[in-house]
Design a protein around this motif. Structure first.
Motif, short mmCIF file in Angstrom:
data_model
loop_
_atom_site.label_atom_id
_atom_site.label_comp_id
_atom_site.label_asym_id
_atom_site.label_seq_id
_atom_site.Cartn_x
_atom_site.Cartn_y
_atom_site.Cartn_z
N LEU A 165 0.56 7.49 -6.26
CA LEU A 165 -0.50 8.49 -6.42
C LEU A 165 0.00 9.89 -6.12
CD1 LEU A 165 -3.54 6.66 -4.70
CD2 LEU A 165 -3.23 7.08 -7.15
N GLU A 166 0.67 10.04 -5.01
CA GLU A 166 1.09 11.36 -4.56
C GLU A 166 2.21 11.94 -5.41
OE1 GLU A 166 -0.09 11.28 0.15
OE2 GLU A 166 1.76 10.26 -0.44
N SER A 167 2.96 11.07 -6.09
CA SER A 167 4.01 11.54 -6.98
C SER A 167 3.49 11.85 -8.38
CB SER A 167 5.12 10.50 -7.08
OG SER A 167 4.65 9.33 -7.74
N GLY A 168 2.23 11.47 -8.65
CA GLY A 168 1.64 11.71 -9.96
C GLY A 168 1.92 10.61 -10.97
N LYS A 169 2.60 9.55 -10.55
CA LYS A 169 2.89 8.45 -11.48
C LYS A 169 1.68 7.56 -11.69
CE LYS A 169 7.85 8.27 -10.41
NZ LYS A 169 8.97 7.44 -9.87
N LEU A 170 0.76 7.56 -10.73
CA LEU A 170 -0.47 6.79 -10.83
C LEU A 170 -1.68 7.72 -10.76
CD1 LEU A 170 0.30 3.77 -8.44
CD2 LEU A 170 0.32 3.75 -10.95
N ASP A 171 -2.71 7.39 -11.52
CA ASP A 171 -3.95 8.16 -11.49
C ASP A 171 -4.95 7.56 -10.50
OD1 ASP A 171 -3.47 10.15 -13.69
OD2 ASP A 171 -3.16 8.30 -14.82
N ALA A 172 -4.86 6.26 -10.29
CA ALA A 172 -5.72 5.57 -9.34
C ALA A 172 -5.00 4.32 -8.86
CB ALA A 172 -7.06 5.21 -9.96
N CYS A 201 -10.09 -3.96 -0.42
CA CYS A 201 -9.41 -2.96 -1.25
C CYS A 201 -10.41 -1.92 -1.77
CB CYS A 201 -8.72 -3.63 -2.42
SG CYS A 201 -7.51 -4.86 -1.88
N ARG A 202 -9.94 -0.68 -1.86
CA ARG A 202 -10.78 0.43 -2.34
C ARG A 202 -10.10 1.09 -3.54
NH1 ARG A 202 -15.53 -0.48 -0.55
NH2 ARG A 202 -14.58 -2.51 -0.89
N GLN A 203 -10.90 1.77 -4.34
CA GLN A 203 -10.38 2.62 -5.41
C GLN A 203 -9.99 3.96 -4.77
OE1 GLN A 203 -13.05 2.95 -8.85
NE2 GLN A 203 -14.11 1.14 -8.10
N VAL A 204 -8.75 4.34 -4.96
CA VAL A 204 -8.23 5.55 -4.31
C VAL A 204 -7.49 6.42 -5.32
CG1 VAL A 204 -6.77 6.44 -2.44
CG2 VAL A 204 -7.94 4.24 -2.17
N ALA A 205 -7.65 7.74 -5.18
CA ALA A 205 -6.92 8.71 -6.00
C ALA A 205 -6.66 9.95 -5.14
CB ALA A 205 -7.70 9.08 -7.25
N ALA A 254 0.83 -1.20 0.00
CA ALA A 254 0.00 0.00 0.00
C ALA A 254 0.86 1.25 0.00
CB ALA A 254 -0.91 -0.01 1.23
N ALA A 255 2.01 1.19 0.67
CA ALA A 255 2.90 2.35 0.72
C ALA A 255 3.39 2.72 -0.67
CB ALA A 255 4.10 2.04 1.63
N GLU A 256 3.74 1.72 -1.48
CA GLU A 256 4.19 1.98 -2.84
C GLU A 256 3.06 2.57 -3.69
OE1 GLU A 256 7.50 -1.64 -3.24
OE2 GLU A 256 5.58 -1.76 -4.28
N LEU A 257 1.85 2.06 -3.49
CA LEU A 257 0.71 2.55 -4.26
C LEU A 257 0.38 4.00 -3.90
CD1 LEU A 257 -1.51 -0.65 -4.02
CD2 LEU A 257 -0.63 0.33 -6.14
N LEU A 291 -5.75 11.67 0.21
CA LEU A 291 -6.17 10.59 -0.67
C LEU A 291 -7.66 10.32 -0.45
CD1 LEU A 291 -3.16 8.16 -0.14
CD2 LEU A 291 -3.51 9.72 -2.06
N THR A 292 -8.41 10.26 -1.55
CA THR A 292 -9.86 10.09 -1.45
C THR A 292 -10.30 8.73 -2.00
OG1 THR A 292 -10.41 12.44 -1.52
CG2 THR A 292 -12.08 10.93 -2.35
N ILE A 293 -11.20 8.09 -1.29
CA ILE A 293 -11.81 6.83 -1.74
C ILE A 293 -12.98 7.18 -2.66
CG2 ILE A 293 -13.03 4.75 -1.00
CD1 ILE A 293 -11.64 5.22 1.79
#
Length: 361
Positions: free
Chosen positions: A87-94, A234-238, A80-83, A112-114
């Motif tokens: 997100l926070e680095s902008g490399k992932l959108d969700a 697990c949840r969808q998070v962005a 989860a830490a990597e995920l 981070l929002t669910i």
């Protein structure tokens, strides 16, 4: 007379050609308009080594992302830490992130929002069969005096600690206690079972079926424990900023996942084949994990279940209290589902999803 007849035929051909061109142009413009409504088309999604993340696999393989104008790249992570860092680095959108790590990250101030669900239940603990010999039934107390591999900041660990406390068992070394040994990932915790030092371990899909196939015994599945039924995993998070700035893109993403859920309910064989491209285990194990009754992959945000879980882990001291309302977005799922129902008003799966959403929100 013959000349008039030929002229009429030619006129019909010309008119048909013009109509066809007009229809093609209209179709092209309609599709183009839909894509133009997206704030971005390239989309990066992070997931973990779990059959429970099948909504992403199906949406990709069955072309649902493409139908919505998205070019989605799926990347597997181990924690989860990597995920969240992605997100926070902008490399992932969700990202598909575990419920408890998401809650603890939010409580620590991460913005981070669910906005959707990915999986509920589907996890528990297994133990080496040597400790169940001669027994026909057992409960959490079978872990007394054992070394148990777990993953810190996970829903499996939170549940274990709650059950141990309820059973009057202390965490620590000794014959009358349970020694919890922490690992960085579920993969590492499961692998530790092969050592002599570890007696039991936490599991989520696909590790529960792999463990059963290897001869380990199930201590419990969370869906079999009354207080953990319908436990959000697990949840969808962005990031909150991404959701607020790109609503159309996330609406398209959610529509694709809802379509994937419908496919998974109606095409078991196709779903298993799609999953196997990302989680390469035997198909019988995939079938057990997805359709065996211990877990469910559903895109519903299940807000109330997460609020209940948050209260439970805060009361237990696993996380500090905070205002979850600011970091929960159910509008994206609601709007995506409503748009699909507008397109297919008689679809039974979409209606069931809407009924569930209306009941729990």
């Amino acid at each position: 007379m013959k000349r008039k007849f030929l002229s009429a035929i030619l006129l019909l051909i010309v008119l048909s050609s013009i109509t066809a061109c007009s229809n093609k142009k209209e179709t092209k413009e309609t599709k183009s308009t839909a894509v133009k409504g997206l704030e971005q088309t390239d989309f990066n999604l992070g997931y973990m080594n779990s059959t429970g993340h099948l909504l992403a696999f199906v949406a990709k393989e069955e072309g649902f992302f493409k139908e919505e104008g998205l070019n989605v790249t799926l990347t597997q992570f181990s924690s989860a830490a990597e995920l969240s860092t992605g997100l926070e680095s902008g490399k992932l959108d969700a990202s598909f992130i575990g419920s408890v790590p998401t809650l603890t990250l939010q409580s620590q101030g991460h913005d981070l929002t669910i906005f959707g669900g990915a999986m509920s239940n589907g996890h528990g603990y297994v133990i080496k069969s040597e400790f169940t010999e001669g027994k026909t039934d057992w409960d959490i107390t079978i872990l007394k005096g054992r070394n148990v591999a777990s993953v810190k900041n996970s829903v499996q660990d939170a549940e274990l600690l709650i059950l141990l406390k309820d059973a009057g068992l202390e965490v620590g070394k000794g014959d009358d206690k349970v020694n919890v040994v922490y690992f960085d990932s579920q993969k590492d915790a499961y692998a530790a079972l092969q050592s002599q030092e570890i007696d039991a371990a936490s599991v989520y899909s696909p590790y529960s079926s792999l463990a059963k196939g290897a001869g380990y015994e199930v201590v419990y599945y969370c869906n079999e424990v009354e207080q953990f039924k319908n436990q959000p995993c697990c949840r969808q998070v962005a990031t909150t900023a991404a959701l607020e700035g790109k609503p159309n893109t996330y609406n398209a993403f959610e529509r694709a996942l809802i379509k994937a859920y419908k496919f998974s309910q109606e095409n078991q064989d196709g779903t298993i084949k799609d999953i196997k491209k990302y989680i390469d285990i035997e198909e019988e194990y995939i079938e057990y994990e997805v359709y065996g009754g211990h877990g469910e992959s559903n895109p519903d945000p299940d807000k109330q279940a997460m609020i209940d879980l948050k209260k439970e882990i805060v009361d237990f001291g696993y996380a500090t209290d905070y205002d979850i309302e600011k970091l929960y977005n159910t509008d994206i799922y609601k709007n995506a589902l409503e748009s699909l129902i507008t397109e297919s008003p008689d679809d039974a799966t979409y209606k069931e999803l809407q009924e569930h959403f209306n009941d729990v929100e």
